[in-house]
Design a protein around this motif. Structure first.
Motif, PDB file in Angstrom:
ATOM      1  N   PHE A   8      17.446 -39.781  24.748  1.00 52.53           N
ATOM      2  CA  PHE A   8      16.375 -38.979  24.155  1.00 52.53           C
ATOM      3  C   PHE A   8      16.265 -39.278  22.670  1.00 52.53           C
ATOM      4  O   PHE A   8      17.251 -39.637  22.018  1.00 52.53           O
ATOM      5  CB  PHE A   8      16.645 -37.484  24.364  1.00 52.53           C
ATOM      6  CG  PHE A   8      16.664 -37.082  25.817  1.00 52.53           C
ATOM      7  CD1 PHE A   8      15.480 -36.830  26.491  1.00 52.53           C
ATOM      8  CD2 PHE A   8      17.860 -37.001  26.511  1.00 52.53           C
ATOM      9  CE1 PHE A   8      15.490 -36.482  27.828  1.00 52.53           C
ATOM     10  CE2 PHE A   8      17.887 -36.646  27.848  1.00 52.53           C
ATOM     11  CZ  PHE A   8      16.693 -36.390  28.512  1.00 52.53           C
ATOM     12  N   SER A  17      13.802 -32.169  23.731  1.00 53.43           N
ATOM     13  CA  SER A  17      13.872 -32.742  25.077  1.00 53.43           C
ATOM     14  C   SER A  17      15.319 -32.855  25.553  1.00 53.43           C
ATOM     15  O   SER A  17      15.598 -32.721  26.750  1.00 53.43           O
ATOM     16  CB  SER A  17      13.191 -34.111  25.116  1.00 53.43           C
ATOM     17  OG  SER A  17      13.798 -35.006  24.204  1.00 53.43           O
ATOM     18  N   TYR A  76      16.676 -31.018  28.955  1.00 55.41           N
ATOM     19  CA  TYR A  76      17.380 -31.811  29.967  1.00 55.41           C
ATOM     20  C   TYR A  76      18.729 -31.167  30.318  1.00 55.41           C
ATOM     21  O   TYR A  76      19.096 -31.058  31.491  1.00 55.41           O
ATOM     22  CB  TYR A  76      17.593 -33.228  29.439  1.00 55.41           C
ATOM     23  CG  TYR A  76      18.417 -34.125  30.326  1.00 55.41           C
ATOM     24  CD1 TYR A  76      17.835 -34.887  31.332  1.00 55.41           C
ATOM     25  CD2 TYR A  76      19.801 -34.237  30.131  1.00 55.41           C
ATOM     26  CE1 TYR A  76      18.605 -35.729  32.137  1.00 55.41           C
ATOM     27  CE2 TYR A  76      20.566 -35.069  30.928  1.00 55.41           C
ATOM     28  CZ  TYR A  76      19.965 -35.819  31.931  1.00 55.41           C
ATOM     29  OH  TYR A  76      20.730 -36.639  32.720  1.00 55.41           O
TER      30      TYR A  76
END
Length: 203
Positions: free
Chosen positions: A29, A34, A38
């Protein structure tokens, strides 16, 4: 898992690690948000984390990562060599810190070591931490013999009048020493003063 704001760095790390036995790069990433999304539903044994991310500072990423994946080992890989940043990240829970100029062998060794439960700091990081510790020692306030005596009696739980009687000084003088001690130690109450003094070896 790799978290770095430069895609080229990520690709280089993936290429470096793809042939290493026992290491599988699960995902990568380029930002903090994000990454955290995740980790809400996926796990990672070791996370290579950069400090400089576009949305969330890497220093501030450590706690939320570990709140989601308490068994994950965070290994910082960065160009930041400031003692305050390194110290903060260690306090937050990272297991290692490497500068980005380390060799491939050292990087893989660090990954294996933190995955096995150890910690790893490259030599330059160790020197930075040692310098920071030395500066902290130098910056500790110097107390007079009388201030140390008063401080030890406060730590023993004695009241102003008791201290005054034991040291053959007036209660007003004891209070003056107390105020001076709190100013020197930069604390606002007696409990914090005693705790700081004990943690830093002043009494």
């Amino acid at each position: 898992m790799i978290v770095d704001d430069h895609p080229m760095v990520i690709e280089g790390l993936k290429a470096l690690l793809e042939d290493e036995e026992g290491i599988l790069v699960k995902d990568c990433f380029t930002n903090g948000e994000s990454t955290l999304i995740y980790l809400d539903d996926h796990d990672a044994d070791v996370i290579l984390l950069d400090v400089n991310l576009p949305d969330i500072n890497g220093v501030d990423m450590v706690v939320p990562i570990l709140s989601r994946q308490k068994h994950a080992k965070i290994l910082v890989l960065s160009t930041y060599n400031e003692g305050s940043i390194i110290t903060k990240m260690i306090k937050n829970g990272v297991k290692g810190y490497l500068m980005k100029n380390v060799g491939a062998d050292e990087l893989t060794s660090a990954i294996y070591k933190v995955n096995d439960g150890g910690v790893y700091y490259d030599k330059s990081v160790q020197m930075i931490l040692a310098d920071s510790a030395a500066q902290d020692v130098v910056q500790l306030p110097k107390l007079t013999r009388r201030e140390k005596h008063v401080l030890s009696l406060i730590a023993a739980g004695k009241r102003t009048n008791d201290i005054a009687e034991e040291l053959y000084i007036s209660p007003l003088t004891v209070e003056t020493h107390r105020r001076n001690l709190m100013q020197k130690l930069k604390v606002s109450n007696a409990a914090a003063m005693v705790r700081f003094a004990m943690e830093n070896g002043l009494i």
